[in-house]
Design a protein around this motif. Structure first.
Motif, PDB file in Angstrom:
ATOM      1  N   PRO A  77       0.826  -1.219   0.000  1.00 14.99           N
ATOM      2  CA  PRO A  77       0.000   0.000   0.000  1.00 14.99           C
ATOM      3  C   PRO A  77       0.857   1.266   0.000  1.00 14.99           C
ATOM      4  CG  PRO A  77      -0.598  -1.499   1.809  1.00 14.99           C
ATOM      5  CD  PRO A  77       0.694  -1.967   1.247  1.00 14.99           C
ATOM      6  N   ASP A  78       0.302   2.332  -0.577  1.00 24.34           N
ATOM      7  CA  ASP A  78       0.942   3.637  -0.501  1.00 24.34           C
ATOM      8  C   ASP A  78       0.855   4.159   0.923  1.00 24.34           C
ATOM      9  OD1 ASP A  78       1.325   3.506  -3.198  1.00 24.34           O
ATOM     10  OD2 ASP A  78      -0.232   4.956  -3.721  1.00 24.34           O
ATOM     11  N   PHE A  79       1.933   4.760   1.394  1.00 26.91           N
ATOM     12  CA  PHE A  79       1.904   5.436   2.690  1.00 26.91           C
ATOM     13  C   PHE A  79       1.402   6.873   2.514  1.00 26.91           C
ATOM     14  CE2 PHE A  79       5.269   2.168   3.209  1.00 26.91           C
ATOM     15  CZ  PHE A  79       4.635   1.399   4.176  1.00 26.91           C
ATOM     16  N   VAL A  80       1.821   7.507   1.433  1.00 33.06           N
ATOM     17  CA  VAL A  80       1.282   8.807   1.025  1.00 33.06           C
ATOM     18  C   VAL A  80       1.102   8.727  -0.492  1.00 33.06           C
ATOM     19  CG1 VAL A  80       2.318  10.117   2.913  1.00 33.06           C
ATOM     20  CG2 VAL A  80       3.601   9.794   0.795  1.00 33.06           C
ATOM     21  N   LEU A  81       0.357   9.643  -1.071  1.00 29.20           N
ATOM     22  CA  LEU A  81       0.063   9.519  -2.500  1.00 29.20           C
ATOM     23  C   LEU A  81       1.263   9.843  -3.379  1.00 29.20           C
ATOM     24  CD1 LEU A  81      -1.878   8.959  -4.776  1.00 29.20           C
ATOM     25  CD2 LEU A  81      -2.764  11.292  -4.547  1.00 29.20           C
ATOM     26  N   PHE A  82       1.944  10.974  -3.104  1.00 27.81           N
ATOM     27  CA  PHE A  82       3.009  11.423  -3.986  1.00 27.81           C
ATOM     28  C   PHE A  82       4.382  11.381  -3.316  1.00 27.81           C
ATOM     29  CE2 PHE A  82      -0.734  13.702  -5.836  1.00 27.81           C
ATOM     30  CZ  PHE A  82      -0.732  13.045  -7.065  1.00 27.81           C
ATOM     31  N   GLY A  83       4.606  10.406  -2.450  1.00 29.90           N
ATOM     32  CA  GLY A  83       5.933  10.217  -1.888  1.00 29.90           C
ATOM     33  C   GLY A  83       6.886   9.666  -2.941  1.00 29.90           C
ATOM     34  N   ALA A  84       8.183   9.797  -2.678  1.00 33.21           N
ATOM     35  CA  ALA A  84       9.177   9.341  -3.655  1.00 33.21           C
ATOM     36  C   ALA A  84       9.036   7.850  -3.946  1.00 33.21           C
ATOM     37  CB  ALA A  84      10.585   9.659  -3.149  1.00 33.21           C
ATOM     38  N   SER A  85       8.880   7.034  -2.911  1.00 35.79           N
ATOM     39  CA  SER A  85       8.770   5.589  -3.134  1.00 35.79           C
ATOM     40  C   SER A  85       7.479   5.249  -3.865  1.00 35.79           C
ATOM     41  CB  SER A  85       8.861   4.826  -1.815  1.00 35.79           C
ATOM     42  OG  SER A  85       7.818   5.203  -0.936  1.00 35.79           O
ATOM     43  N   GLU A  86       6.403   5.973  -3.553  1.00 34.14           N
ATOM     44  CA  GLU A  86       5.135   5.733  -4.237  1.00 34.14           C
ATOM     45  C   GLU A  86       5.235   6.086  -5.717  1.00 34.14           C
ATOM     46  OE1 GLU A  86       4.235   5.846   0.038  1.00 34.14           O
ATOM     47  OE2 GLU A  86       5.403   7.153  -1.265  1.00 34.14           O
ATOM     48  N   LEU A  87       5.868   7.204  -6.024  1.00 35.02           N
ATOM     49  CA  LEU A  87       6.031   7.609  -7.416  1.00 35.02           C
ATOM     50  C   LEU A  87       6.890   6.608  -8.189  1.00 35.02           C
ATOM     51  CD1 LEU A  87       6.559  11.445  -6.911  1.00 35.02           C
ATOM     52  CD2 LEU A  87       4.567  10.358  -7.963  1.00 35.02           C
ATOM     53  N   LEU A  88       8.001   6.177  -7.579  1.00 35.75           N
ATOM     54  CA  LEU A  88       8.908   5.276  -8.287  1.00 35.75           C
ATOM     55  C   LEU A  88       8.326   3.876  -8.411  1.00 35.75           C
ATOM     56  CD1 LEU A  88      12.418   6.352  -6.966  1.00 35.75           C
ATOM     57  CD2 LEU A  88      11.175   7.109  -9.001  1.00 35.75           C
ATOM     58  N   SER A  89       7.713   3.363  -7.351  1.00 39.25           N
ATOM     59  CA  SER A  89       7.131   2.020  -7.443  1.00 39.25           C
ATOM     60  C   SER A  89       6.002   2.005  -8.465  1.00 39.25           C
ATOM     61  CB  SER A  89       6.634   1.552  -6.074  1.00 39.25           C
ATOM     62  OG  SER A  89       5.634   2.407  -5.554  1.00 39.25           O
ATOM     63  N   GLY A  90       5.186   3.075  -8.493  1.00 39.15           N
ATOM     64  CA  GLY A  90       4.120   3.147  -9.477  1.00 39.15           C
ATOM     65  C   GLY A  90       4.643   3.201 -10.897  1.00 39.15           C
ATOM     66  N   SER A  91       5.715   3.956 -11.115  1.00 40.80           N
ATOM     67  CA  SER A  91       6.273   4.086 -12.461  1.00 40.80           C
ATOM     68  C   SER A  91       6.905   2.789 -12.951  1.00 40.80           C
ATOM     69  CB  SER A  91       7.309   5.219 -12.493  1.00 40.80           C
ATOM     70  OG  SER A  91       6.671   6.466 -12.313  1.00 40.80           O
ATOM     71  N   VAL A  92       7.541   2.050 -12.052  1.00 41.57           N
ATOM     72  CA  VAL A  92       8.074   0.740 -12.429  1.00 41.57           C
ATOM     73  C   VAL A  92       6.922  -0.215 -12.724  1.00 41.57           C
ATOM     74  CG1 VAL A  92       9.376  -1.264 -11.633  1.00 41.57           C
ATOM     75  CG2 VAL A  92      10.254   1.040 -11.196  1.00 41.57           C
ATOM     76  N   ARG A  93       5.907  -0.193 -11.886  1.00 45.65           N
ATOM     77  CA  ARG A  93       4.742  -1.061 -12.074  1.00 45.65           C
ATOM     78  C   ARG A  93       4.060  -0.789 -13.411  1.00 45.65           C
ATOM     79  NH1 ARG A  93       3.102  -0.651  -7.174  1.00 45.65           N
ATOM     80  NH2 ARG A  93       1.977   1.304  -7.485  1.00 45.65           N
ATOM     81  N   GLN A  94       4.010   0.480 -13.825  1.00 47.84           N
ATOM     82  CA  GLN A  94       3.332   0.845 -15.061  1.00 47.84           C
ATOM     83  C   GLN A  94       4.232   0.782 -16.293  1.00 47.84           C
ATOM     84  OE1 GLN A  94       0.466   4.292 -14.612  1.00 47.84           O
ATOM     85  NE2 GLN A  94       1.538   4.467 -12.660  1.00 47.84           N
ATOM     86  N   GLY A  95       5.515   0.499 -16.089  1.00 44.31           N
ATOM     87  CA  GLY A  95       6.415   0.357 -17.227  1.00 44.31           C
ATOM     88  C   GLY A  95       7.077   1.633 -17.693  1.00 44.31           C
ATOM     89  N   LEU A  96       6.909   2.736 -16.941  1.00 44.72           N
ATOM     90  CA  LEU A  96       7.604   3.974 -17.302  1.00 44.72           C
ATOM     91  C   LEU A  96       9.091   3.891 -16.977  1.00 44.72           C
ATOM     92  CD1 LEU A  96       5.168   6.794 -16.122  1.00 44.72           C
ATOM     93  CD2 LEU A  96       5.654   6.082 -18.459  1.00 44.72           C
ATOM     94  N   LEU A  97       9.425   3.123 -15.952  1.00 51.75           N
ATOM     95  CA  LEU A  97      10.810   2.929 -15.529  1.00 51.75           C
ATOM     96  C   LEU A  97      11.131   1.444 -15.510  1.00 51.75           C
ATOM     97  CD1 LEU A  97      10.933   5.359 -12.460  1.00 51.75           C
ATOM     98  CD2 LEU A  97      11.962   5.768 -14.713  1.00 51.75           C
TER      99      LEU A  97
END
Length: 285
Positions: A77-97
Motif C-alpha cells: 500500500p501507498d503510505f502517502v500519494l506522492f511520496g518518492a517511493s510511491e512515485l517510483l514504485s508506481g512508475s516501475v509497475r506501469q512500465g515507465l521505468l
C-alpha cells in the motif's frame, strides 16, 4: 562484513538519530517544530522533541525491524500519494521505468525493479546517512529481486548505483539522492536518468539551486529554499503541505502516471507555484 552495527538517520525535522545493535543510542535536536506528515505516522510525532522522535524510531524498530536483521523489505500500500517511493514504485509497475536505485538500512545502495521492494524500503525509511551491512537484510533484498551495490560495506553511493543499474542492462533508471552535488554528478554522467531529490529539509539556497537544476523531481520537505527555487521553473506541483515538484517532462510524466493509477479523488488546475497548503511544516528552513 563490518563488526560494528551502526546506522545514522536523519529523522523527522532533520533530527540526527543513531541506532546501534537495534537500540536508539543518540537523538539530536530537530530543526523544525511541527510537521503534518509526522503527525500521520503509524507512531505519530505530535510534538517535535527528541523524546517523541526516539519513540517513533523505536516503534519502527519494533514494527518492521528497521536497522535490525528482522527488517521487512516488502510493502504494497501507498503510505502517502506522492511520496518518492510511491512515485517510483508506481512508475516501475506501469512500465515507465525499468528500475530504481534506492538506499536501505542494512544494505546501502541497491538496484531493484520490484515495486513492492521499492515501497517496502523507501516508504519506511527516513534520510539514511550511514549504515552497516546486515546479512539477513541483504539476503532478503536479493531474494526479492534487489542487487546490493556493496554487500561487504553497505556503501551509500548513488552514482555507482546508477552505473550498476546500467551494467545490469536497465535503460530507464531512476535514482534518489539527498545531496545536490551527487545529483549534479549523476546528471553529468548519466544524462537520461530520472533523478529524485529527497530529504531536503535544511538544504542551503546554493544547494537548492543545484538540486532543482539537476533533478527531475524534488520533494520540498520543510525546505523554504526548495519551494522558492523549484517554483521558478517547475512544470507541476503535487500536494501542498509537503509538495513534490516536477522539474522536467520526465518528472511530470511520473507524477501524472501516479495520478492516473490512484482511485483517490484529485483536483488539477493551473496556478502560480508554489501553491501553499493549509498545513505545512513549521518553521520552513
Amino acid at each position: 562484513m563490518s563488526d560494528r552495527d551502526e546506522h545514522i538517520i536523519e529523522a523527522a525535522g532533520r533530527c540526527r538519530v543513531v541506532v546501534r545493535d537495534g537500540r536508539v543510542v543518540e537523538v539530536g535536536e530537530p530543526q523544525i517544530e511541527d510537521c503534518p506528515l509526522a503527525r500521520r505516522f503509524a507512531c505519530p510525532i505530535r510534538e517535535m522533541t527528541p523524546d517523541a522522535i526516539r519513540e517513533n524510531i523505536e516503534a519502527r524498530i519494533r514494527a518492521f525491524g528497521m536497522c535490525t536483521p528482522k527488517r521487512e523489505v516488502l510493502a504494497e500500500p501507498d503510505f502517502v500519494l506522492f511520496g518518492a517511493s510511491e512515485l517510483l514504485s508506481g512508475s516501475v509497475r506501469q512500465g515507465l521505468l525499468d528500475a530504481a536505485v534506492i538506499v536501505s538500512d542494512g544494505a546501502g545502495t541497491l538496484v531493484t525493479r520490484n515495486p513492492a521492494l521499492i515501497q517496502g524500503i523507501g516508504g519506511r525509511m527516513s534520510g539514511l546517512l550511514k549504515t552497516s551491512p546486515i546479512r539477513e537484510v541483504i539476503a532478503r533484498i536479493e531474494e526479492n529481486g534487489g542487487v546490493v551495490l556493496d554487500p561487504k560495506t553497505a556503501a551509500i553511493d548513488q552514482v555507482a548505483g546508477v552505473a550498476l543499474a546500467a551494467t545490469l542492462g536497465y535503460r530507464r533508471i531512476a535514482v534518489t539522492t539527498a545531496v545536490a552535488a551527487e545529483a549534479a554528478a549523476i546528471r553529468d554522467r548519466f544524462p537520461d536518468v530520472v533523478i529524485v531529490g529527497v530529504h531536503l529539509t535544511g538544504i542551503s539556497r546554493e544547494d537548492a539551486i543545484q538540486m532543482t537544476g539537476a533533478a527531475d523531481l524534488v520533494t520540498a520537505c520543510a525546505s523554504r529554499y526548495i519551494r522558492e527555487e523549484a517554483a521558478k521553473t517547475a512544470l507541476l506541483q503535487a500536494g501542498t503541505s509537503i509538495p513534490v515538484f516536477a522539474m522536467t517532462r520526465a518528472g511530470k510524466a511520473i507524477v501524472l502516471a501516479k495520478a492516473e493509477e490512484t482511485d483517490q479523488p484529485l483536483i488539477i488546475h493551473g496556478a502560480r507555484l508554489p501553491v501553499p497548503g493549509s498545513q505545512s511544516p513549521e518553521p520552513l528552513c
